[in-house]
Design a protein around this motif. Structure first.
Motif, short mmCIF file in Angstrom:
data_model
loop_
_atom_site.label_atom_id
_atom_site.label_comp_id
_atom_site.label_asym_id
_atom_site.label_seq_id
_atom_site.Cartn_x
_atom_site.Cartn_y
_atom_site.Cartn_z
N ASP A 291 0.83 -1.21 0.00
CA ASP A 291 0.00 0.00 0.00
C ASP A 291 0.87 1.26 0.00
N HIS A 297 -4.92 0.17 -1.65
CA HIS A 297 -5.65 -0.83 -2.45
C HIS A 297 -7.08 -0.36 -2.70
N ILE A 298 -7.65 -0.88 -3.79
CA ILE A 298 -9.02 -0.51 -4.16
C ILE A 298 -9.83 -1.79 -4.25
N MET A 305 -3.63 -3.41 -7.64
CA MET A 305 -4.35 -2.51 -6.74
C MET A 305 -5.42 -3.25 -5.93
N TYR B 38 -2.49 3.65 8.31
CA TYR B 38 -3.17 4.05 7.09
C TYR B 38 -3.47 5.55 7.04
N LEU B 41 -0.88 7.42 4.97
CA LEU B 41 -0.83 7.30 3.51
C LEU B 41 -1.26 8.62 2.89
N LEU B 291 -12.51 -0.74 -12.15
CA LEU B 291 -12.26 0.23 -11.08
C LEU B 291 -10.86 0.82 -11.16
N GLN B 292 -9.95 0.09 -11.79
CA GLN B 292 -8.62 0.66 -12.01
C GLN B 292 -8.73 1.81 -13.00
N TRP B 337 -19.28 3.58 -6.68
CA TRP B 337 -18.82 4.54 -7.68
C TRP B 337 -20.00 5.22 -8.39
#
Lengths: 468, 386
Positions: A291, A297-298, A305, B38, B41, B291-292, B337
């Motif tokens: 990460d 990450h998604i 990813m 996290y 990030l 999604l990428q 989304w």
């Protein structure tokens, strides 16, 4: 090595002595292993080669189960049914061929006979490709699903089987003769493996089918919110980390530090669960490192990813480290050995991590030029664990079945050297003192600082272009 | 005294070595997967490149049926050695050589038909049918994209050219693509990626226009580049080597470098900013993952209302009607989304479409004509306008 020494296993009873001075044994064995690796890769696995088992799951299953059979042969069954006298007098090449052939035969019986034949025919349909085909799946995916499930079993066994020997010291059956001891430990670890399989991988298999098989498995699986995926790759991550840590603990760590515990049950229990704890540390770090390197990450996307791929890549990254660990241990005499055990362990950990990182980089930069695979980090059907485990299997054949031939030869250990084996199991070389305590505090502080330094540079490492 | 000091120093070093490993492991175990970790990030920095806007985008599905019998296709892949085998060696037309699964080559396949393409495709395909695996199975993927500019002018593009010469020629004629190519109405051809079902019908397009502008990914293998030449292409292909290539205002070609099954590398997909509606993404197979692509667009492009409006194309989820739990991750999370219209087909898979509908996503249904087998999604001859 004239007489069977029933208190000491064959691997413990022998000492491997270099045939030539200097680095030549390591160089020659490495070259030989790479030559055999490439030849056997072409014959069995390469998508351009002869048998093309890298479909991918058929080849994945085979290399993993071969690993288990090698472990069972050398560690669990102590080479039974072969006599110690045969092991001592037979040429290493002959031994390598015969013992490997026996393992391949046993693997075939296990896969075709037990998993596909018994379990898949009379218990759980997804273990049997013919049953899946009869229900409408294509021949290809019927084989892929069944071999994936069987492969998952092997992943669990690759942790539990050696763990029972290394951490639990075969207890409470260590005094039994072979094959009673081997059968008992194999059955017990297989039983434990089955439980672990059902609580880690069965749900993954159940949601391969539509609708989710909610009456036979827990769906959605319980790890979904924690791991951010319904894929069982989350379990592959920590289980493969366990596999790697078992061998780290056995080889470059020389069972340190749990071997400092004198009480048998406490040492064994601590080692067994300690390995799991260390594996989880490794697992979380390797996930987080991705990460940091590649971005958060998604969930739901594909490739590098996706959280499911990143969990899988945790296991893959750990295996790259294992290659470094075993190379250092087998072919470099567990270098270094001249310092105290804790210092040796510390230095080996660093050196093997560097080797593992180098192998990782070289694999992604160049392997596609040789292995018939595709360049890129996250091909959906490519698993770097397959070539890495294939290579590790050859390491094991060379060192366990061939006594390190041609670079090394086996000679019996002296009584003094056999005492060293005991010293590995229960060590006396580190004792509690105020200086040790101070060192621990300073070292722990430095270790935490080093960890934060590493995660600080991970985003920068992620910018390195591995793929050209 | 000296001995004591030495022992003390040795013990300290032993402790330090042990503690260093323990400390590092503690950091790895307790911090790495924590909320604090996290929080550090960096947030995604959005470049929001303004690439203009279009009034509307209409997609006509020329063919989404890449193959007609999935079992036959998978059997060819299985007998050739699995999903990593080079597509040119499997033995499918037009590169079959009659030697069996996994034993073909580009050179063997092209040799007997080289002089026939692109002008005598019927004869070329007939020759190939004698030496290829399951010769009646190939179909192909292609779609026509009609872009309406803000001033009302219209522009036509072709995305992919399918596989079977016979099927694609029929499909082109059915939708009038042959005439559009011949008259030069179609302004460019985008080959999304090198896969057999998107690219091997290339001579069919060349039959009608051998010099139309062509965009290919720079990951094409030498066989693919040679096929472009051998098919009689007279133009100069634009080899896409940048992540973003603006085609016209409001229309962006996005390149993804991803390894793909059957030895293919890389895919390009299209993004449109539809005025007052939002972003529309159109793909051939979307091997990079929808999604990428969405995430890339989110971080790189500026679009109206800052919202995702629609998707069209193969979403490469269960192309072989296979499944994997990770596909469920998409089914579970796509809703976040907020796409308003999902026009999917081809390698999306019927099962995926079914699951999308079950969870309430706005999947546009089709009419199941021209050999599309289900109305679950947009089939051959169906259109969608964004």
């Amino acid at each position: 090595m004239e007489a069977d020494n029933r208190g000491v296993t064959y691997l413990e009873s022998r000492k491997l002595v270099k045939r030539w001075n200097g680095p030549w044994p390591a160089v020659v064995n490495t070259l030989m292993i790479f030559a055999i690796f490439y030849a056997t890769w072409w014959v069995f696995q390469d998508p351009r080669g002869i048998m093309r088992m890298y479909t991918p799951y058929v080849g994945y299953m085979v290399c993993r189960w071969l690993l288990i059979l090698f472990i069972w042969m050398a560690y669990i069954f102590d080479y039974w049914p072969f006599k110690r006298s045969w092991l001592n007098r037979t040429h290493p090449v002959v031994k390598g061929i015969v013992l490997t052939a026996v393992c391949v035969l046993a693997m075939e019986i296990l896969i075709k006979g037990f998993f596909m034949g018994i379990l898949g025919r009379y218990g759980i349909a997804y273990f049997n490709p013919d049953r899946l085909r009869a229900m409408g799946l294509t021949h290809f995916y019927a084989e892929e699903y069944a071999t994936e499930a069987i492969m998952m079993f092997a992943a669990i066994a690759s942790w539990l089987s050696p763990s029972w020997v290394v951490a639990c010291e075969n207890a409470p059956w260590q005094k039994l003769e072979q094959p009673t001891r081997g059968i008992t430990i194999a059955v017990v670890t297989f039983f434990l493996g089955t439980i672990v399989y059902f609580v880690t991988m069965h749900s993954h298999m159940a949601i391969l089918f539509y609708p989710w098989q909610k009456y036979t498995a827990i769906t959605p699986p319980y790890w979904e919110s924690f791991a951010n995926t319904v894929s069982g790759n989350f379990h592959i991550a920590w289980i493969m980390s366990c596999t790697v840590v078992v061998w780290v603990y056995e080889s470059i760590w020389e069972r340190y530090p749990f071997n400092l515990i004198k009480t048998d049950w406490l040492r064994r229990t601590s080692a067994f669960f300690g390995i799991i704890a260390v594996a989880f540390c490794l697992c979380f770090f390797l996930f987080y490192a991705q990460d940091l390197s590649w971005g958060l990450h998604i969930r739901g996307t594909r490739r590098e990813m996706a959280p499911d791929w990143r969990w899988l890549h945790v296991g893959e990254s750990a295996i790259f480290w294992l290659v470094g660990v075993l190379f250092l241990s087998f072919f470099c005499g567990n270098y270094p050995t001249k310092y105290s055990r804790p210092v040796n362990v510390f230095l080996r950990t660093l050196i093997s991590a560097v080797i593992g990182a180098a192998v990782y980089f070289l694999y992604y930069r160049y392997a596609h030029l040789f292995l018939g695979t595709q360049k890129g980090i996250s091909h959906p059907q490519q698993f770097p664990m397959i070539p890495m485990i294939w290579l590790i299997n050859l390491f094991l054949v060379n060192m366990w079945f061939m006594d390190g031939w041609p670079g090394w030869k086996a000679v019996p250990k002296t009584a003094e050297e056999l005492e060293q084996v005991e010293e590995t199991i229960v060590a006396h070389d580190v004792k509690w003192t105020p200086s040790l305590a101070k060192g621990l505090v300073v070292g722990a502080t430095a270790g935490v600082a080093a960890y934060f330094a590493v995660i600080a540079v991970m985003p920068w490492i992620g910018q390195i272009q591995m793929i050209k | 005294m000296t001995d004591d000091i030495t022992t003390s120093r040795r013990d300290f070093v032993k402790g330090a070595a042990t503690g260093a490993i323990g400390g590092a492991l503690a950091g790895m175990g307790f911090y790495s997967y924590s909320g604090s970790a996290y929080n550090r990030l960096p947030k995604v920095a959005r470049a929001q490149q303004d690439f203009g806007a279009v009034r509307s985008v209409k997609v006509t599905n020329i063919s989404e049926t890449s193959w007609f019998n999935n079992a036959h296709l998978m059997e060819d892949i299985r007998t050739s050695g699995g999903l990593l085998v080079d597509q040119y060696t499997i033995g499918w037309g037009p590169f079959g050589n009659g030697k069996g699964p996994g034993k073909s080559s580009y050179e063997d396949g092209i040799a007997p038909i080289k002089k026939m393409i692109p002008n005598d495709l019927e004869a070329a395909w007939a020759v190939q049918k004698k030496s290829s695996l399951h010769p009646d199975n190939p179909g192909g993927y292609a779609c026509l994209i009609e872009v309406e500019d803000l001033d009302g002018s219209k522009h036509k593009y072709l995305l992919d050219v399918g596989w079977s010469y016979d099927w694609m020629d029929q499909s082109f004629k059915r939708e009038g693509i042959d005439q559009m190519l011949r008259s030069g109405e179609i302004e460019a051809l985008f080959i999304s990626h090198e896969h057999f079902d998107h690219f091997w019908g290339f001579p069919v397009a060349m039959k009608y226009n051998d010099h139309l502008p062509l965009y290919i990914h720079n990951g094409f293998y030498k066989e693919g580049k040679q096929y472009v030449k051998d098919s009689g292409y007279k133009g100069d292909p634009k080899v896409v080597d940048k992540e973003m290539t603006q085609v016209r205002p409001g229309m962006m070609l996005i390149k993804f470098d991803v390894p793909i099954i059957c030895r293919v590398y890389g895919e390009t997909s299209l993004a449109f900013n539809v005025k007052d509606k939002g972003l529309v993404l159109i793909s051939g197979c979307n091997h990079q993952g929808i999604l990428q692509m969405t995430s890339t667009a989110y971080s790189k492009l500026k679009y109206d209302n800052d919202r995702f409006y629609g998707i069209y194309g193969g979403l490469h989820i269960s192309p072989f009607e296979d499944w994997d739990p990770k596909y469920d991750d998409l089914v579970i999370s796509l809703g976040k989304w907020n796409f308003e219209r999902v026009g999917c087909n081809h390698c999306t898979g019927h099962l995926t479409a079914k699951k999308f509908v079950e969870v309430g996503y706005p999947v546009v249904r089709g009419t199941a004509r021209f050999r599309t087998t289900s109305p679950d999604y947009l089939g051959n001859g169906d259109t969608i306008t964004f």
